[in-house]
Scaffold this active site. Structure first.
Site, PDB file in Angstrom:
ATOM      1  N   SER A  21       0.835  -1.210   0.000  1.00 45.55           N
ATOM      2  CA  SER A  21       0.000   0.000   0.000  1.00 45.55           C
ATOM      3  C   SER A  21       0.869   1.259   0.000  1.00 45.55           C
ATOM      4  O   SER A  21       0.505   2.266  -0.613  1.00 45.55           O
ATOM      5  CB  SER A  21      -0.973  -0.011   1.179  1.00 45.55           C
ATOM      6  OG  SER A  21      -0.284   0.123   2.395  1.00 45.55           O
ATOM      7  N   ASN A  22       2.012   1.216   0.652  1.00 44.79           N
ATOM      8  CA  ASN A  22       2.911   2.384   0.611  1.00 44.79           C
ATOM      9  C   ASN A  22       3.514   2.560  -0.779  1.00 44.79           C
ATOM     10  O   ASN A  22       3.697   3.683  -1.250  1.00 44.79           O
ATOM     11  CB  ASN A  22       4.020   2.249   1.660  1.00 44.79           C
ATOM     12  CG  ASN A  22       3.547   2.635   3.045  1.00 44.79           C
ATOM     13  OD1 ASN A  22       3.258   3.804   3.302  1.00 44.79           O
ATOM     14  ND2 ASN A  22       3.443   1.656   3.930  1.00 44.79           N
ATOM     15  N   MET A  95      10.715  -6.994   4.040  1.00 43.13           N
ATOM     16  CA  MET A  95      11.001  -7.694   5.282  1.00 43.13           C
ATOM     17  C   MET A  95      12.339  -8.426   5.280  1.00 43.13           C
ATOM     18  O   MET A  95      12.535  -9.379   6.033  1.00 43.13           O
ATOM     19  CB  MET A  95       9.846  -8.651   5.618  1.00 43.13           C
ATOM     20  CG  MET A  95       8.517  -7.927   5.793  1.00 43.13           C
ATOM     21  SD  MET A  95       8.653  -6.401   6.765  1.00 43.13           S
ATOM     22  CE  MET A  95       7.735  -6.852   8.206  1.00 43.13           C
ATOM     23  N   ASN A 112      13.525   4.116   4.673  1.00 36.40           N
ATOM     24  CA  ASN A 112      12.602   3.053   5.077  1.00 36.40           C
ATOM     25  C   ASN A 112      11.455   3.663   5.883  1.00 36.40           C
ATOM     26  O   ASN A 112      11.625   4.684   6.532  1.00 36.40           O
ATOM     27  CB  ASN A 112      13.357   2.049   5.967  1.00 36.40           C
ATOM     28  CG  ASN A 112      12.463   0.930   6.466  1.00 36.40           C
ATOM     29  OD1 ASN A 112      11.630   0.398   5.717  1.00 36.40           O
ATOM     30  ND2 ASN A 112      12.601   0.565   7.729  1.00 36.40           N
ATOM     31  N   HIS A 114       8.890   2.699   8.984  1.00 31.61           N
ATOM     32  CA  HIS A 114       8.768   1.723  10.076  1.00 31.61           C
ATOM     33  C   HIS A 114       7.556   2.083  10.945  1.00 31.61           C
ATOM     34  O   HIS A 114       7.364   3.254  11.274  1.00 31.61           O
ATOM     35  CB  HIS A 114      10.051   1.722  10.910  1.00 31.61           C
ATOM     36  CG  HIS A 114      10.040   0.706  11.995  1.00 31.61           C
ATOM     37  ND1 HIS A 114      10.240  -0.642  11.747  1.00 31.61           N
ATOM     38  CD2 HIS A 114       9.810   0.809  13.329  1.00 31.61           C
ATOM     39  CE1 HIS A 114      10.144  -1.307  12.884  1.00 31.61           C
ATOM     40  NE2 HIS A 114       9.886  -0.453  13.857  1.00 31.61           N
ATOM     41  N   ASP A 150      16.839  -0.423  11.802  1.00 30.73           N
ATOM     42  CA  ASP A 150      15.905   0.655  12.192  1.00 30.73           C
ATOM     43  C   ASP A 150      16.568   1.744  13.049  1.00 30.73           C
ATOM     44  O   ASP A 150      15.938   2.301  13.962  1.00 30.73           O
ATOM     45  CB  ASP A 150      14.692   0.065  12.955  1.00 30.73           C
ATOM     46  CG  ASP A 150      13.904  -0.920  12.094  1.00 30.73           C
ATOM     47  OD1 ASP A 150      13.877  -0.738  10.867  1.00 30.73           O
ATOM     48  OD2 ASP A 150      13.333  -1.871  12.651  1.00 30.73           O
TER      49      ASP A 150
HETATM   50  C1  GAR Z   1       3.884  -1.020   6.887  1.00 37.49           C
HETATM   51  O1  GAR Z   1       3.164  -0.840   8.069  1.00 37.49           O
HETATM   52  C2  GAR Z   1       5.356  -0.730   7.125  1.00 37.49           C
HETATM   53  O2  GAR Z   1       5.579   0.322   8.018  1.00 37.49           O
HETATM   54  C3  GAR Z   1       5.810  -2.038   7.720  1.00 37.49           C
HETATM   55  O3  GAR Z   1       5.145  -3.017   6.965  1.00 37.49           O
HETATM   56  C4  GAR Z   1       3.915  -2.485   6.484  1.00 37.49           C
HETATM   57  C5  GAR Z   1       3.884  -2.657   4.984  1.00 37.49           C
HETATM   58  O4  GAR Z   1       2.627  -2.294   4.481  1.00 37.49           O
HETATM   59  N1  GAR Z   1       7.221  -2.183   7.634  1.00 37.49           N
HETATM   60  C6  GAR Z   1       7.938  -2.848   8.530  1.00 37.49           C
HETATM   61  O5  GAR Z   1       7.457  -3.427   9.481  1.00 37.49           O
HETATM   62  C7  GAR Z   1       9.415  -2.867   8.253  1.00 37.49           C
HETATM   63  N2  GAR Z   1      10.130  -3.299   9.402  1.00 37.49           N
HETATM   64  P1  GAR Z   1       2.416  -2.129   2.912  1.00 37.49           P
HETATM   65  O6  GAR Z   1       3.042  -3.365   2.264  1.00 37.49           O
HETATM   66  O7  GAR Z   1       0.934  -2.087   2.749  1.00 37.49           O
HETATM   67  O8  GAR Z   1       3.106  -0.866   2.486  1.00 37.49           O
END
Ligand code: GAR
Length: 194
Positions: A21-22, A95, A112, A114, A150
């Site tokens: 989604s990001n 990940m 990134n 987080h 992080d």
């Molecule tokens: C998001 O909440 C991001 O912050 C997190 O995974 C999700 C991905 O959502 N990232 C982490 O936890 C990295 N350590 P998305 O695939 O819908 O963008």
């Protein structure tokens, strides 16, 4: 890497592992008239990552990188980054942890997002840990990536109130909404400094 100058658009690669989604938000932001960047490539370590649908939808080149062997995976990543003239990497729910070598090659050019108020709750399971510790607030952070997990310099953060009724997934949803506002904002800040 060279300093990036002039009116040329910055070429970005987004790395994902899941819903993307990001990634979608960054692509939509890049389509805006005054955008100073272009998403040239999306890299996923999973062929099944749902977010890859946006690659097809928005005609972004995609590359699946098999992570069975991390060294080979990163070798392949570097080939793709070079081939596509990538200037900046945006990790968006990716990940896998990047090696020092790769980070060094793109020093100051990897960011990134987080889902916590760093330096609190690095790593995984952030929402549940914040709830368990009875925190009043959690949130999200966009930061530069360095060789410690992080722990790179913070670019922008957004606080989100934790409610008494929150579960990990309810909180994750509210934070994700804020991530979608924060990431394009933070990216603009980064682009100015390049
Ligand atoms: C998001 O909440 C991001 O912050 C997190 O995974 C999700 C991905 O959502 N990232 C982490 O936890 C990295 N350590 P998305 O695939 O819908 O963008």
């Amino acid at each position: 890497m060279q300093k990036l100058i002039g009116a040329k658009k910055i070429n970005i690669a987004v790395f994902i592992s899941g819903n993307g989604s990001n990634f979608k938000i960054l692509v939509l932001d890049s389509f805006k008239k005054k955008s100073k960047y272009e998403i040239k490539l999306v890299i996923s370590n999973k062929a099944t990552a749902k977010g890859l649908v946006y690659a097809r939808k928005f005609k972004i080149k995609k590359k699946i990188i098999n992570y069975m062997n991390k060294k080979n995976a990163e070798k392949n990543i570097l080939v793709e980054l070079k081939k596509n003239n990538i200037d900046l990497i945006c990790l968006a729910g990716f990940m896998k942890v990047l090696s020092k070598t790769l980070i060094q090659k793109f020093k100051g050019k990897i960011i990134n997002i987080h889902p916590s108020l760093l330096p609190k709750y690095k790593g995984l399971n952030t929402h549940q840990r914040a709830i368990n510790n009875r925190e009043k607030y959690s949130g999200c952070t966009v930061h530069y990536v360095n060789s410690r997990l992080d722990s790179g310099k913070i670019i922008l953060q957004k606080k989100v109130r934790i409610l008494k009724t929150d579960t990990s997934s309810k909180l994750a949803k509210r934070i994700l909404k804020q991530e979608h506002i924060l990431y394009p904002k933070a990216l603009k800040k980064v682009l100015i400094s390049l």
